[in-house]
Design a protein around this motif. Structure first.
Motif, PDB file in Angstrom:
ATOM      1  N   GLU A 185      -7.217  35.525 -18.606  1.00 12.19           N
ATOM      2  CA  GLU A 185      -7.947  36.761 -18.927  1.00 12.19           C
ATOM      3  C   GLU A 185      -7.952  37.710 -17.735  1.00 12.19           C
ATOM      4  O   GLU A 185      -7.773  38.922 -17.893  1.00 12.19           O
ATOM      5  N   ALA A 186      -8.141  37.152 -16.517  1.00 14.04           N
ATOM      6  CA  ALA A 186      -8.188  37.988 -15.323  1.00 14.04           C
ATOM      7  C   ALA A 186      -6.844  38.651 -15.055  1.00 14.04           C
ATOM      8  O   ALA A 186      -6.768  39.863 -14.776  1.00 14.04           O
ATOM      9  N   LEU A 187      -5.757  37.871 -15.147  1.00 16.19           N
ATOM     10  CA  LEU A 187      -4.430  38.412 -14.860  1.00 16.19           C
ATOM     11  C   LEU A 187      -3.941  39.346 -15.959  1.00 16.19           C
ATOM     12  O   LEU A 187      -3.289  40.358 -15.685  1.00 16.19           O
ATOM     13  N   LYS A 188      -4.238  39.007 -17.192  1.00 16.23           N
ATOM     14  CA  LYS A 188      -3.787  39.847 -18.303  1.00 16.23           C
ATOM     15  C   LYS A 188      -4.388  41.252 -18.209  1.00 16.23           C
ATOM     16  O   LYS A 188      -3.714  42.252 -18.467  1.00 16.23           O
ATOM     17  N   SER A 189      -5.670  41.316 -17.824  1.00 19.08           N
ATOM     18  CA  SER A 189      -6.325  42.617 -17.706  1.00 19.08           C
ATOM     19  C   SER A 189      -5.968  43.321 -16.399  1.00 19.08           C
ATOM     20  O   SER A 189      -6.066  44.544 -16.297  1.00 19.08           O
ATOM     21  N   GLY A 190      -5.529  42.538 -15.391  1.00 16.46           N
ATOM     22  CA  GLY A 190      -5.242  43.123 -14.086  1.00 16.46           C
ATOM     23  C   GLY A 190      -3.801  43.553 -13.891  1.00 16.46           C
ATOM     24  O   GLY A 190      -3.519  44.440 -13.082  1.00 16.46           O
ATOM     25  N   LEU A 191      -2.869  42.931 -14.604  1.00 17.44           N
ATOM     26  CA  LEU A 191      -1.459  43.274 -14.451  1.00 17.44           C
ATOM     27  C   LEU A 191      -1.110  44.560 -15.207  1.00 17.44           C
ATOM     28  O   LEU A 191      -1.710  44.852 -16.238  1.00 17.44           O
ATOM     29  N   PRO A 192      -0.143  45.331 -14.696  1.00 15.61           N
ATOM     30  CA  PRO A 192       0.322  46.511 -15.435  1.00 15.61           C
ATOM     31  C   PRO A 192       0.858  46.094 -16.804  1.00 15.61           C
ATOM     32  O   PRO A 192       1.535  45.066 -16.919  1.00 15.61           O
ATOM     33  N   GLU A 193       0.555  46.859 -17.819  1.00 19.78           N
ATOM     34  CA  GLU A 193       0.971  46.494 -19.171  1.00 19.78           C
ATOM     35  C   GLU A 193       2.485  46.600 -19.306  1.00 19.78           C
ATOM     36  O   GLU A 193       3.091  47.642 -19.050  1.00 19.78           O
ATOM     37  N   SER A 194       3.120  45.500 -19.694  1.00 18.86           N
ATOM     38  CA  SER A 194       4.555  45.458 -19.904  1.00 18.86           C
ATOM     39  C   SER A 194       4.893  44.244 -20.756  1.00 18.86           C
ATOM     40  O   SER A 194       4.007  43.456 -21.106  1.00 18.86           O
ATOM     41  N   LYS A 195       6.174  44.073 -21.074  1.00 12.75           N
ATOM     42  CA  LYS A 195       6.609  42.931 -21.878  1.00 12.75           C
ATOM     43  C   LYS A 195       6.430  41.616 -21.113  1.00 12.75           C
ATOM     44  O   LYS A 195       6.377  40.541 -21.723  1.00 12.75           O
ATOM     45  N   LEU A 196       6.354  41.687 -19.791  1.00 13.61           N
ATOM     46  CA  LEU A 196       6.234  40.486 -18.966  1.00 13.61           C
ATOM     47  C   LEU A 196       4.794  40.119 -18.624  1.00 13.61           C
ATOM     48  O   LEU A 196       4.558  39.043 -18.073  1.00 13.61           O
ATOM     49  N   SER A 197       3.844  41.002 -18.919  1.00 13.22           N
ATOM     50  CA  SER A 197       2.465  40.749 -18.495  1.00 13.22           C
ATOM     51  C   SER A 197       1.885  39.483 -19.125  1.00 13.22           C
ATOM     52  O   SER A 197       1.204  38.699 -18.448  1.00 13.22           O
ATOM     53  N   VAL A 198       2.147  39.250 -20.409  1.00 16.40           N
ATOM     54  CA  VAL A 198       1.616  38.059 -21.077  1.00 16.40           C
ATOM     55  C   VAL A 198       2.259  36.778 -20.564  1.00 16.40           C
ATOM     56  O   VAL A 198       1.550  35.848 -20.178  1.00 16.40           O
ATOM     57  N   PRO A 199       3.614  36.677 -20.537  1.00 12.27           N
ATOM     58  CA  PRO A 199       4.203  35.435 -20.022  1.00 12.27           C
ATOM     59  C   PRO A 199       3.889  35.175 -18.555  1.00 12.27           C
ATOM     60  O   PRO A 199       3.701  34.021 -18.153  1.00 12.27           O
ATOM     61  N   VAL A 200       3.816  36.227 -17.732  1.00 11.01           N
ATOM     62  CA  VAL A 200       3.488  36.031 -16.316  1.00 11.01           C
ATOM     63  C   VAL A 200       2.042  35.577 -16.156  1.00 11.01           C
ATOM     64  O   VAL A 200       1.755  34.630 -15.410  1.00 11.01           O
ATOM     65  N   ALA A 201       1.130  36.235 -16.854  1.00  8.28           N
ATOM     66  CA  ALA A 201      -0.284  35.845 -16.794  1.00  8.28           C
ATOM     67  C   ALA A 201      -0.465  34.433 -17.323  1.00  8.28           C
ATOM     68  O   ALA A 201      -1.199  33.615 -16.740  1.00  8.28           O
ATOM     69  N   GLY A 202       0.210  34.114 -18.425  1.00  6.74           N
ATOM     70  CA  GLY A 202       0.122  32.774 -19.000  1.00  6.74           C
ATOM     71  C   GLY A 202       0.708  31.717 -18.091  1.00  6.74           C
ATOM     72  O   GLY A 202       0.130  30.634 -17.913  1.00  6.74           O
ATOM     73  N   ARG A 268       3.702  29.599 -24.162  1.00 11.50           N
ATOM     74  CA  ARG A 268       2.602  29.279 -25.078  1.00 11.50           C
ATOM     75  C   ARG A 268       1.734  30.497 -25.357  1.00 11.50           C
ATOM     76  O   ARG A 268       1.417  30.803 -26.519  1.00 11.50           O
ATOM     77  N   PHE A 269       1.344  31.222 -24.309  1.00 13.39           N
ATOM     78  CA  PHE A 269       0.532  32.427 -24.524  1.00 13.39           C
ATOM     79  C   PHE A 269       1.344  33.507 -25.231  1.00 13.39           C
ATOM     80  O   PHE A 269       0.787  34.268 -26.039  1.00 13.39           O
ATOM     81  N   SER A 270       2.637  33.590 -24.927  1.00 16.47           N
ATOM     82  CA  SER A 270       3.485  34.560 -25.625  1.00 16.47           C
ATOM     83  C   SER A 270       3.559  34.226 -27.107  1.00 16.47           C
ATOM     84  O   SER A 270       3.444  35.116 -27.964  1.00 16.47           O
ATOM     85  N   ALA A 271       3.755  32.931 -27.414  1.00 14.20           N
ATOM     86  CA  ALA A 271       3.808  32.501 -28.809  1.00 14.20           C
ATOM     87  C   ALA A 271       2.477  32.749 -29.499  1.00 14.20           C
ATOM     88  O   ALA A 271       2.434  33.135 -30.680  1.00 14.20           O
ATOM     89  N   TYR A 272       1.381  32.521 -28.770  1.00 13.75           N
ATOM     90  CA  TYR A 272       0.049  32.766 -29.339  1.00 13.75           C
ATOM     91  C   TYR A 272      -0.130  34.243 -29.686  1.00 13.75           C
ATOM     92  O   TYR A 272      -0.554  34.578 -30.804  1.00 13.75           O
ATOM     93  N   GLU A 273       0.165  35.110 -28.726  1.00 14.26           N
ATOM     94  CA  GLU A 273      -0.028  36.543 -28.951  1.00 14.26           C
ATOM     95  C   GLU A 273       0.865  37.045 -30.080  1.00 14.26           C
ATOM     96  O   GLU A 273       0.433  37.839 -30.924  1.00 14.26           O
ATOM     97  N   VAL A 274       2.122  36.560 -30.105  1.00 12.57           N
ATOM     98  CA  VAL A 274       3.046  36.960 -31.184  1.00 12.57           C
ATOM     99  C   VAL A 274       2.549  36.419 -32.518  1.00 12.57           C
ATOM    100  O   VAL A 274       2.612  37.110 -33.552  1.00 12.57           O
ATOM    101  N   GLY A 275       2.056  35.170 -32.515  1.00 10.53           N
ATOM    102  CA  GLY A 275       1.545  34.580 -33.753  1.00 10.53           C
ATOM    103  C   GLY A 275       0.351  35.335 -34.319  1.00 10.53           C
ATOM    104  O   GLY A 275       0.278  35.597 -35.527  1.00 10.53           O
ATOM    105  N   VAL A 276      -0.574  35.724 -33.439  1.00 13.82           N
ATOM    106  CA  VAL A 276      -1.741  36.513 -33.869  1.00 13.82           C
ATOM    107  C   VAL A 276      -1.300  37.857 -34.406  1.00 13.82           C
ATOM    108  O   VAL A 276      -1.763  38.320 -35.458  1.00 13.82           O
ATOM    109  N   TRP A 277      -0.361  38.494 -33.666  1.00 12.78           N
ATOM    110  CA  TRP A 277       0.157  39.805 -34.110  1.00 12.78           C
ATOM    111  C   TRP A 277       0.847  39.697 -35.468  1.00 12.78           C
ATOM    112  O   TRP A 277       0.638  40.523 -36.355  1.00 12.78           O
TER     113      TRP A 277
END
Length: 282
Positions: A185-202, A268-277
């Motif tokens: 949660e901390a990294l996802k909100s702190g990183l610049p929004e991009s295609k890599l933010s979710v996998p990097v934060a995860g 895993r977090f990428s799959a989660y976010e894509v699955g929710v979307w």
């Protein structure tokens, strides 16, 4: 059941399948290293030596030995982890946007630990028994797959044997999931929004979570790996590891775990976010 819970469940399901397939070989190497059985019984096996020894002596297929049980259980487990975490986070009003919010995320993740442990303890027990099957005196015992191993253990030792190491695993789950979700949660909100933010934060969340809880995972692996010998407690097992291998013994297998954690948690977090979307889009 609300649509948000269904979406979170579908996302967790997706995370479980993807993460297990990607991370299982490294998890096997980690278990062999933790139990000091990585390369022909070496007391301090390295990542590459362990990997080469497994492939050379047991074949490539051995890298997925025991995968059936975790593929099923981790799919269920991740569904529970993500849905229970989000439930507790909503209950605690943790937004993740402030220190108090992050504290709420940590607590929500920790509260999910005992729930996760109910599923993960028997999964880890069977997986560990399958992964160290190569070192049994008289040859491998569980040669017919995970389900056969479950039936054999139930028949020989009863249902309680599947929960060997439950106490240490519950503490480990609480520590890991608290750090895991709060870091994400901390990294996802702190990183610049991009295609890599979710996998990097995860990925970073997985690595930080594993470092913080790894000694407990090593103790748990040794408690379960000593089966069917008489079970030892957390403190006794920890002292035994320290006496035989020093403080480094509590971190045996950390390298493959960190590599695995980054790859698996990022996917895993990428799959989660894509699955929710995807669920919400439908």
């Amino acid at each position: 059941m609300s649509s948000s819970v269904l979406a979170e469940s579908f996302g967790g399901f997706s995370a479980g399948v993807v993460g297990t397939i990607i991370g299982f070989p490294l998890d096997l190497v980690k278990t062999r290293m933790q139990t000091a059985q990585g390369a022909g019984g070496s007391g301090s096996p390295t990542l590459l030596a362990t990997f080469r020894h497994i492939v050379k002596s047991e074949g490539l297929g051995a890298l997925y030995k025991g995968v059936a049980t975790p593929l099923l259980s981790l799919t269920i487990l991740n569904t529970l982890n993500f849905t229970s975490y989000n439930h507790f986070k909503r209950s605690l009003h943790g937004s993740g946007d402030s220190l108090s919010g992050l504290a709420g995320c940590f607590l929500a993740g920790s509260l999910a630990g005992p729930i996760a442990s109910v599923i993960s303890t028997p999964e880890h027990m069977i997986k560990t028994q399958m992964q160290i099957d190569n070192r049994r005196r008289g040859g491998a015992l569980y040669t017919k797959g995970s389900l056969s191993a479950v039936r054999d253990i139930l028949k020989r030792y009863g249902a309680g044997a599947l929960y060997r190491g439950h106490q240490s695993n519950t503490i480990r789950e609480c520590a890991f999931l608290g750090v895991y979700f709060a870091t994400y949660e901390a990294l996802k909100s702190g990183l610049p929004e991009s295609k890599l933010s979710v996998p990097v934060a995860g990925g970073c969340a997985g690595a930080v979570g594993w470092v913080s809880s790894y000694p407990l995972d090593c103790v748990k692996a040794n408690v379960q790996g000593s089966f069917p010998e008489k079970a030892k407690g957390i403190i006794e097992t920890g002292r035994e590891i320290l006496r035989k291998r020093g403080i480094g013994g509590l971190y045996s297998g950390l390298t493959p775990s960190l590599i695995r954690a980054f790859l698996v948690s990022g996917s895993r977090f990428s799959a989660y976010e894509v699955g929710v979307w995807a669920f919400n889009s439908i």
